[in-house]
Design a protein around this motif. Structure first.
Motif, PDB file in Angstrom:
ATOM      1  N   PHE A   1       0.803  -1.224   0.000  1.00 30.71           N
ATOM      2  CA  PHE A   1       0.000   0.000   0.000  1.00 30.71           C
ATOM      3  C   PHE A   1       0.840   1.281   0.000  1.00 30.71           C
ATOM      4  N   PRO A   2       1.757   1.481   0.965  1.00 29.58           N
ATOM      5  CA  PRO A   2       2.505   2.751   0.983  1.00 29.58           C
ATOM      6  C   PRO A   2       3.356   2.976  -0.269  1.00 29.58           C
ATOM      7  N   LEU A   3       3.977   1.912  -0.765  1.00 32.86           N
ATOM      8  CA  LEU A   3       4.850   2.069  -1.929  1.00 32.86           C
ATOM      9  C   LEU A   3       4.050   2.358  -3.192  1.00 32.86           C
ATOM     10  N   ILE A   4       2.863   1.764  -3.312  1.00 36.56           N
ATOM     11  CA  ILE A   4       2.019   2.047  -4.471  1.00 36.56           C
ATOM     12  C   ILE A   4       1.520   3.488  -4.429  1.00 36.56           C
ATOM     13  N   VAL A   5       1.210   3.978  -3.230  1.00 35.30           N
ATOM     14  CA  VAL A   5       0.829   5.394  -3.102  1.00 35.30           C
ATOM     15  C   VAL A   5       1.964   6.282  -3.598  1.00 35.30           C
ATOM     16  N   PHE A   6       3.178   5.984  -3.167  1.00 40.73           N
ATOM     17  CA  PHE A   6       4.343   6.784  -3.541  1.00 40.73           C
ATOM     18  C   PHE A   6       4.578   6.768  -5.053  1.00 40.73           C
ATOM     19  N   ILE A   7       4.564   5.583  -5.632  1.00 36.21           N
ATOM     20  CA  ILE A   7       4.808   5.471  -7.073  1.00 36.21           C
ATOM     21  C   ILE A   7       3.670   6.120  -7.870  1.00 36.21           C
ATOM     22  N   SER A   8       2.432   5.991  -7.400  1.00 33.48           N
ATOM     23  CA  SER A   8       1.299   6.603  -8.091  1.00 33.48           C
ATOM     24  C   SER A   8       1.411   8.120  -8.110  1.00 33.48           C
ATOM     25  N   VAL A   9       1.794   8.696  -6.952  1.00 30.57           N
ATOM     26  CA  VAL A   9       1.949  10.152  -6.886  1.00 30.57           C
ATOM     27  C   VAL A   9       3.037  10.617  -7.854  1.00 30.57           C
ATOM     28  N   ILE A  10       4.160   9.936  -7.851  1.00 31.56           N
ATOM     29  CA  ILE A  10       5.251  10.312  -8.750  1.00 31.56           C
ATOM     30  C   ILE A  10       4.826  10.180 -10.207  1.00 31.56           C
ATOM     31  N   PHE A  11       4.116   9.114 -10.524  1.00 27.72           N
ATOM     32  CA  PHE A  11       3.749   8.853 -11.922  1.00 27.72           C
ATOM     33  C   PHE A  11       2.821   9.935 -12.472  1.00 27.72           C
ATOM     34  N   PHE A  12       1.695  10.202 -11.763  1.00 27.19           N
ATOM     35  CA  PHE A  12       0.752  11.151 -12.345  1.00 27.19           C
ATOM     36  C   PHE A  12       1.228  12.597 -12.188  1.00 27.19           C
ATOM     37  N   THR A  13       1.991  12.907 -11.140  1.00 26.59           N
ATOM     38  CA  THR A  13       2.512  14.262 -10.973  1.00 26.59           C
ATOM     39  C   THR A  13       3.576  14.577 -12.017  1.00 26.59           C
ATOM     40  N   SER A  14       4.412  13.604 -12.346  1.00 27.39           N
ATOM     41  CA  SER A  14       5.419  13.822 -13.391  1.00 27.39           C
ATOM     42  C   SER A  14       4.759  14.039 -14.739  1.00 27.39           C
ATOM     43  N   LYS A  15       3.614  13.387 -14.968  1.00 34.75           N
ATOM     44  CA  LYS A  15       2.863  13.626 -16.204  1.00 34.75           C
ATOM     45  C   LYS A  15       2.332  15.054 -16.241  1.00 34.75           C
ATOM     46  N   LEU A  16       1.842  15.549 -15.109  1.00 38.01           N
ATOM     47  CA  LEU A  16       1.394  16.940 -15.044  1.00 38.01           C
ATOM     48  C   LEU A  16       2.549  17.893 -15.324  1.00 38.01           C
ATOM     49  N   ALA A  17       3.712  17.609 -14.740  1.00 38.07           N
ATOM     50  CA  ALA A  17       4.873  18.475 -14.950  1.00 38.07           C
ATOM     51  C   ALA A  17       5.349  18.398 -16.395  1.00 38.07           C
ATOM     52  N   LEU A  18       5.316  17.220 -17.003  1.00 38.55           N
ATOM     53  CA  LEU A  18       5.778  17.055 -18.387  1.00 38.55           C
ATOM     54  C   LEU A  18       4.902  17.844 -19.359  1.00 38.55           C
ATOM     55  N   ARG A  19       3.614  17.947 -19.063  1.00 38.33           N
ATOM     56  CA  ARG A  19       2.699  18.717 -19.926  1.00 38.33           C
ATOM     57  C   ARG A  19       2.632  20.181 -19.509  1.00 38.33           C
ATOM     58  N   SER A  20       3.542  20.588 -18.632  1.00 41.23           N
ATOM     59  CA  SER A  20       3.642  21.982 -18.163  1.00 41.23           C
ATOM     60  C   SER A  20       2.404  22.437 -17.393  1.00 41.23           C
ATOM     61  N   GLU A  21       1.601  21.503 -16.875  1.00 43.26           N
ATOM     62  CA  GLU A  21       0.427  21.896 -16.099  1.00 43.26           C
ATOM     63  C   GLU A  21       0.831  22.477 -14.747  1.00 43.26           C
ATOM     64  N   ILE A  22       1.917  21.952 -14.153  1.00 40.83           N
ATOM     65  CA  ILE A  22       2.384  22.503 -12.873  1.00 40.83           C
ATOM     66  C   ILE A  22       2.840  23.947 -13.075  1.00 40.83           C
ATOM     67  N   ILE A  23       3.560  24.194 -14.173  1.00 44.36           N
ATOM     68  CA  ILE A  23       4.014  25.554 -14.466  1.00 44.36           C
ATOM     69  C   ILE A  23       2.819  26.482 -14.641  1.00 44.36           C
ATOM     70  N   ALA A  24       1.779  26.012 -15.344  1.00 39.94           N
ATOM     71  CA  ALA A  24       0.585  26.827 -15.562  1.00 39.94           C
ATOM     72  C   ALA A  24      -0.123  27.119 -14.240  1.00 39.94           C
ATOM     73  N   ILE A  25      -0.162  26.128 -13.355  1.00 37.96           N
ATOM     74  CA  ILE A  25      -0.817  26.334 -12.053  1.00 37.96           C
ATOM     75  C   ILE A  25      -0.088  27.407 -11.248  1.00 37.96           C
ATOM     76  N   LEU A  26       1.236  27.309 -11.181  1.00 31.02           N
ATOM     77  CA  LEU A  26       2.008  28.295 -10.417  1.00 31.02           C
ATOM     78  C   LEU A  26       1.972  29.667 -11.083  1.00 31.02           C
ATOM     79  N   ALA A  27       1.990  29.674 -12.434  1.00 28.48           N
ATOM     80  CA  ALA A  27       1.941  30.954 -13.150  1.00 28.48           C
ATOM     81  C   ALA A  27       0.585  31.633 -13.004  1.00 28.48           C
ATOM     82  N   GLY A  28      -0.452  30.852 -12.702  1.00 29.65           N
ATOM     83  CA  GLY A  28      -1.787  31.418 -12.536  1.00 29.65           C
ATOM     84  C   GLY A  28      -2.016  32.041 -11.171  1.00 29.65           C
ATOM     85  N   GLY A  29      -0.982  32.052 -10.336  1.00 31.42           N
ATOM     86  CA  GLY A  29      -1.098  32.698  -9.032  1.00 31.42           C
ATOM     87  C   GLY A  29      -1.330  31.737  -7.882  1.00 31.42           C
ATOM     88  N   ILE A  30      -1.378  30.434  -8.179  1.00 29.99           N
ATOM     89  CA  ILE A  30      -1.545  29.440  -7.120  1.00 29.99           C
ATOM     90  C   ILE A  30      -0.184  29.197  -6.468  1.00 29.99           C
TER      91      ILE A  30
END
Length: 363
Positions: A66-95
């Motif tokens: 359970f804990p390791l799957i949580v960790f890998i899942s967070v890394i997997f989908f968050t890295s996808k957000l970062a790769l598509r520049s969604e994290i940059i857009a979120i921070l640039a939007g004032g969040i």
């Protein structure tokens, strides 16, 4: 809850449940191939194998990863957000970065709560199903012997002044060849009972002594009488008089805590294994939250190499966490390392790592 929170939380939970479902299916397939011969020898039908084994095995393997799957899942989908520049857009939007981490923390708390409740009550019930099948059909050298008795001698302290000895105890008939009980106050024996035979009365839920000799000692005075059948209540039941290597896994958290207290009162040795298990049931859910934060902080940064680098970091971190947890457990069971610290040490170290990564993360 804003749209952003729902978006990240949904991606978090969907990725986690899909990943853990996939890993569980693979684990079941591998386990089935390894135990195919045992299943055939058991003579059970497929529905019986599912209900008597896999209803226990699946929760066991889910809780384990359970804990390791949580960790890998967070890394997997968050890295996808970062790769598509969604994290940059979120921070640039004032969040702010702290605000962006809120749904990750919420998701980690939800999953940690699920695991904590499961560890307390659900997983022990599943472990009982799995261990019963393991003992009966797989463990050929188990101390549980079907048909024949398992004869053992016991000497224990049942409370602060009472000591009990049982000789040639048979786990099948729940009886013993001889029995003695003595109470000691101020280094003097004040009460003594000896019996030729003792057995457990399943109807009245107490122990019965046959041909007992009871002695009451008060200074220089002594009162002796013989009792053909004597009923006595003791601070243990037959299930506690057999060596069960799966016992710590089958008890719920309240039952395990009470069992540890009774064993400490009896002066039993080797309790660190039980204590580490009890403390880990509280520490592991906290590890889920810590690993969720580490995964979000690390994978939110867009780097060359994309998800591959993030996943590689996740695998190395997971392996380090497991090794640290195993080492601390071994040092506690085989040495004098405090059980509470052994269970929480990986969390303490990784909480420090999470704070350091958070301070270094670009915001």
């Amino acid at each position: 809850m804003k749209i952003l929170d729902w978006y990240i939380l949904k991606r978090f939970l969907v990725t986690f449940f899909f990943t853990i479902l996939l890993i569980t299916v693979i684990s079941v397939v591998v386990d089935t191939s390894e135990k195919a011969d045992d299943f055939v020898r058991s003579g059970l039908s497929t529905p019986d194998i599912i209900t008597k084994y896999y209803f226990g095995f699946v929760p066991h393997i889910v809780a384990l990863i359970f804990p390791l799957i949580v960790f890998i899942s967070v890394i997997f989908f968050t890295s996808k957000l970062a790769l598509r520049s969604e994290i940059i857009a979120i921070l640039a939007g004032g969040i702010t970065f702290n605000r962006m981490l809120r749904p990750f923390i919420m998701g980690g708390c939800i999953l940690a709560g699920i695991l904590w409740i499961s560890n307390m009550f659900i997983i022990p019930k599943a472990q009982e199903i799995r261990s019963d099948f393991q003992i009966r059909y797989i463990d050929g050298n188990s101390s549980y012997r079907q048909g024949g008795g398992n004869y053992q001698n016991y000497y224990m302290r049942v409370d602060s002044i009472t000591y009990v000895g049982i000789r040639s105890y048979d786990t099948t008939s729940k009886s013993a060849g001889s029995f003695f009980l003595q109470q000691i106050k101020n280094d003097k024996v004040v009460y003594n009972v000896r019996a030729e035979r003792v057995f457990w009365d399943t109807a009245k839920k107490n122990w019965t002594l046959e041909n007992a000799i009871e002695r009451k000692i008060n200074g220089t005075k002594e009162e002796v009488k013989m009792v053909p059948n004597m009923r006595i209540r003791l601070n243990f039941v037959p299930s506690e008089l057999r060596k069960d290597e799966y016992l710590k896994d089958k008890l719920s958290s309240p039952e395990l805590s009470r069992f540890i207290e009774r064993e400490e009162l009896r002066g039993a040795e080797g309790l660190n294994t039980l204590k580490v298990e009890r403390y880990r049931r509280d520490a592991t859910p906290v590890a889920v939250l810590i690993l969720s934060i580490i995964g979000a902080v690390v994978a939110s940064r867009k780097i060359r190499g994309g998800s591959g680098i993030h996943l590689a970091f996740g695998i190395v971190t997971a392996a380090t966490f497991i090794l640290m947890d195993r080492f601390s457990t071994v040092f506690s069971i085989k040495g004098n390392f405090p059980p509470l610290l052994a269970a929480w040490l990986p969390n303490i170290i990784f909480a420090g790592i999470a704070y350091w990564l958070y301070k270094k993360a670009p915001k």
